[in-house]
Scaffold this motif. Structure first.
Motif, PDB file in Angstrom:
ATOM      1  N   ALA A 253      -8.349  26.649  50.958  1.00 32.83           N
ATOM      2  CA  ALA A 253      -7.974  26.019  49.697  1.00 32.83           C
ATOM      3  C   ALA A 253      -8.741  26.617  48.524  1.00 32.83           C
ATOM      4  O   ALA A 253      -8.172  26.854  47.440  1.00 32.83           O
ATOM      5  CB  ALA A 253      -8.232  24.510  49.782  1.00 32.83           C
ATOM      6  N   GLN A 256      -7.185  30.002  47.713  1.00 31.37           N
ATOM      7  CA  GLN A 256      -5.943  29.856  46.962  1.00 31.37           C
ATOM      8  C   GLN A 256      -6.204  29.359  45.542  1.00 31.37           C
ATOM      9  O   GLN A 256      -5.535  29.785  44.594  1.00 31.37           O
ATOM     10  CB  GLN A 256      -5.014  28.890  47.707  1.00 31.37           C
ATOM     11  CG  GLN A 256      -4.540  29.402  49.059  1.00 31.37           C
ATOM     12  CD  GLN A 256      -3.662  28.402  49.777  1.00 31.37           C
ATOM     13  OE1 GLN A 256      -3.301  27.380  49.213  1.00 31.37           O
ATOM     14  NE2 GLN A 256      -3.312  28.697  51.019  1.00 31.37           N
ATOM     15  N   PHE A 257      -7.182  28.481  45.399  1.00 29.81           N
ATOM     16  CA  PHE A 257      -7.538  27.992  44.067  1.00 29.81           C
ATOM     17  C   PHE A 257      -8.062  29.137  43.201  1.00 29.81           C
ATOM     18  O   PHE A 257      -7.705  29.247  42.015  1.00 29.81           O
ATOM     19  CB  PHE A 257      -8.580  26.884  44.196  1.00 29.81           C
ATOM     20  CG  PHE A 257      -8.880  26.171  42.910  1.00 29.81           C
ATOM     21  CD1 PHE A 257      -8.130  25.080  42.525  1.00 29.81           C
ATOM     22  CD2 PHE A 257      -9.913  26.600  42.097  1.00 29.81           C
ATOM     23  CE1 PHE A 257      -8.405  24.421  41.332  1.00 29.81           C
ATOM     24  CE2 PHE A 257     -10.191  25.957  40.912  1.00 29.81           C
ATOM     25  CZ  PHE A 257      -9.440  24.858  40.517  1.00 29.81           C
ATOM     26  N   ASP A 261      -3.781  29.198  42.218  1.00 32.04           N
ATOM     27  CA  ASP A 261      -3.074  27.977  42.593  1.00 32.04           C
ATOM     28  C   ASP A 261      -3.975  26.785  42.280  1.00 32.04           C
ATOM     29  O   ASP A 261      -4.683  26.263  43.138  1.00 32.04           O
ATOM     30  CB  ASP A 261      -2.697  28.010  44.076  1.00 32.04           C
ATOM     31  CG  ASP A 261      -1.819  26.834  44.478  1.00 32.04           C
ATOM     32  OD1 ASP A 261      -1.442  26.048  43.586  1.00 32.04           O
ATOM     33  OD2 ASP A 261      -1.514  26.693  45.681  1.00 32.04           O
ATOM     34  N   GLN A 264      -3.994  23.254  44.276  1.00 29.96           N
ATOM     35  CA  GLN A 264      -4.384  23.191  45.688  1.00 29.96           C
ATOM     36  C   GLN A 264      -5.461  22.129  45.887  1.00 29.96           C
ATOM     37  O   GLN A 264      -6.474  22.098  45.177  1.00 29.96           O
ATOM     38  CB  GLN A 264      -4.905  24.559  46.155  1.00 29.96           C
ATOM     39  CG  GLN A 264      -5.200  24.640  47.635  1.00 29.96           C
ATOM     40  CD  GLN A 264      -3.942  24.546  48.463  1.00 29.96           C
ATOM     41  OE1 GLN A 264      -2.880  24.977  48.053  1.00 29.96           O
ATOM     42  NE2 GLN A 264      -4.049  23.987  49.646  1.00 29.96           N
TER      43      GLN A 264
END
Length: 572
Positions: A253, A256-257, A261, A264
């Motif tokens: 996560a 992705q952050f 994103d 997330q």
């Protein structure tokens, strides 16, 4: 036959190499798992420590069981031997100087009596088990072989020596049977001192049942230990997985952050420590997301404000420019002071127009609407034109500009207008800070990149200023007199132009040793530029020679090999 041996050796060597390669691959795979997998590391560590504990515990249990079995066997054997000694003494009463044949016959009869008589009146006989009796007549003073009945050869010599000295002794001894097998005995020897001739009684107790018991215990401990280790490995893997899985999810996560994103989040399950970690991460992500959006909104407003102000100032600036041009054209009719004011007004209007142009360019770059018009051209003429454009400025500043170009063409896919603007800004900045010393522009290429450095030997940069020079409106010394009258946005625009090409613009400087700016661009768009052909800091950054060429002189010379970067020096 001589030809088969080399072929056999070659085949063996091939097999050995394959085994070595296989082992190396397994070692590399194990090292990678050990480095990158916390679950594997914890499981292997737990399994190794558990194996050591199980091994030590198994050895202690085996030794304890073996010692108890032998101790019980020995106590029962000694008790039974004492009972058998009484039976043998009763059978051999009155033995004197008989012939060896008669003595052997009486001892055989005694052995039969011993074997057929139950000596379990104290319960010891049943615990000791079966035995093989041996009777021997003679002592340590006899030179000939003693008269014996039973398997006398199975009794070891060291035990005989103790028994012949009137001592009850025990010994564990392994005997090789006629069929080739081996049997381990607990041998108990006792003297018969009531006779005229010295006699010795030996009872051989086989330890077969005890060995079977020990083997059963060993197998049980081995199988139990293996099963226990497998269970521990499975339990450890399961428990570690329960801990590692949320950490991996948090890492994914976070990745992705970091990739953009911002929505997330982690799933919150339960109320344990991992759930608290997930809640904390979600709160942190929400806070960072809010701040990023605020910064994006603020940046958008700032860019929009800059763009709008720049556009709105165009109209009044045009009007003021028209009026200033009229006044400037008629300046010869004005008094000297008014004519000079008119000239200053025109100069400042020129600077104001350049500032507005740079602001509009920065706004377009920030908005991401600028496009790169790249074409495959030789970069050398671009560098030459940039140097020609700053010749007048260099002459006024008392500096010379040297141009170091390669002999062969340096083709690259670049936007000529933007690259020329970058070099012009770098050269103007170098001349403005050169303190009258020479400025050198060097161009070099390799297979993947083209690099250009602009080197001056002026005031240089203090520590930490190399990262600040590309900030908008930043000046190293605000009180210093500027010769070029720049807008303060030239280096910022140059850095954005370099990024638009997929390249890098960086700087180096030392106080008293000048500064060096390096532009590195890929020779082909959408292709990694790899290593730079020019190093930073430059190889001559410790030189102190500051004498230059005559003011405004443009020197063009081929690039020396000493300036080219070795691969291991790139990026220092």
């Amino acid at each position: 036959m001589s030809g088969r041996l080399p072929r056999l050796a070659q085949t063996t060597m091939r097999h050995v190499r394959r085994i070595v390669v296989f082992v190396r691959r397994k070692i590399v795979s194990f090292n990678e798992l050990w480095r990158y997998s916390l679950q594997f590391r914890v499981t292997v560590s737990t399994l190794a420590l558990s194996s050591a504990v199980v091994f030590v515990l198994g050895m202690v249990l085996q030794n304890q069981i073996t010692d108890r079995l032998l101790e019980t066997k020995e106590n029962a054997a000694i008790a039974q031997t004492r009972a058998v000694v009484e039976t043998a003494a009763n059978e051999l009463i009155g033995v004197g100087a008989e012939s060896p044949e008669a003595l052997t016959a009486r001892m055989n009869n005694a052995l039969k009596k011993i074997s057929s008589t139950t000596t379990s009146q104290d319960g010891a006989g049943s615990a000791a088990g079966t035995f093989e009796p041996v009777l021997a007549a003679g002592g340590r003073d006899q030179s000939s072989r003693p008269v014996a009945a039973g398997p006398y050869d199975k009794v070891p010599v060291r035990l005989r020596q103790f028994v012949e000295t009137e001592q009850l002794s025990t010994l564990i001894h392994t005997v090789t049977e006629p069929d080739g097998g081996k049997t381990t005995y607990l041998i108990v020897g006792a003297p018969l001192s009531t006779m005229i001739n010295p006699l010795q009684l030996y009872l051989l107790y086989p330890l077969t049942s005890e060995q079977n018991t020990v083997s059963t215990v060993q197998n049980t401990l081995l199988v139990g230990g293996l099963v226990l280790l497998l269970l521990l490995a499975g339990i450890t893997n399961l428990v570690t997985r329960q801990v590692v899985r949320p950490v991996r999810q948090a890492a994914a996560a976070a990745e992705q952050f970091a990739g953009g994103d911002l929505d997330q989040r982690l799933a919150v399950l339960g109320e344990d420590d991992l759930a608290k970690l997930a809640v904390s991460y979600n709160e942190m992500a929400a806070s960072i997301q809010g701040q990023i959006r605020q910064l994006e909104d603020f940046g958008g407003l700032q860019r929009r404000f800059t763009s709008d102000v720049s556009h709105e100032l165009r109209t009044p600036l045009t009007t003021v420019r028209m009026a200033a041009d009229v006044l400037h054209a008629s300046r010869e009719q004005f008094p000297a002071g008014l004519a000079r004011s008119t000239e200053l007004l025109v100069d400042e209007l020129d600077r104001f127009e350049a500032l507005l142009g740079d602001l509009l360019e920065i706004s377009r770059l920030d908005a991401g609407v600028e496009e790169l018009s790249a074409e495959l051209i030789d970069v050398r003429p671009i560098a030459t034109r940039a140097v020609e454009q700053v010749r007048v400025i260099a002459g006024n500043a008392g500096s010379s500009v040297e141009l170091v170009l390669p002999d062969e063409e340096a083709p690259a896919e670049v936007d000529a207008r933007r690259v020329e603007r970058i070099l012009r800004n770098l050269l103007a900045n170098a001349v403005d800070h050169s303190e009258g010393n020479p400025v050198v522009l060097t161009l070099a290429v390799n297979e993947t990149a083209v690099a250009i450095t602009v080197r001056d030997r002026g005031v240089g940069l203090r520590p930490g200023e190399a990262e600040l020079v590309f900030n908008r409106f930043w000046r190293a010394d605000p009180s210093r007199n500027r010769r070029t009258g720049g807008t303060g946005l030239g280096l910022a625009i140059s850095q954005e132009d370099a990024r638009l090409h997929g390249g890098v613009l960086d700087a180096w400087g030392e106080t008293g040793h000048g500064a060096c700016f390096r532009l590195v661009l890929p020779r082909q768009q959408d292709t990694p530029m790899g290593e730079s052909p020019l190093v930073l800091p430059p190889p001559d950054h410790k030189a102190t020679d500051t004498h230059g060429s005559p003011s405004g002189l443009l020197e063009v010379r081929p690039a020396p090999d000493a300036i080219l970067a070795e691969p291991e020096e790139v990026g220092r």
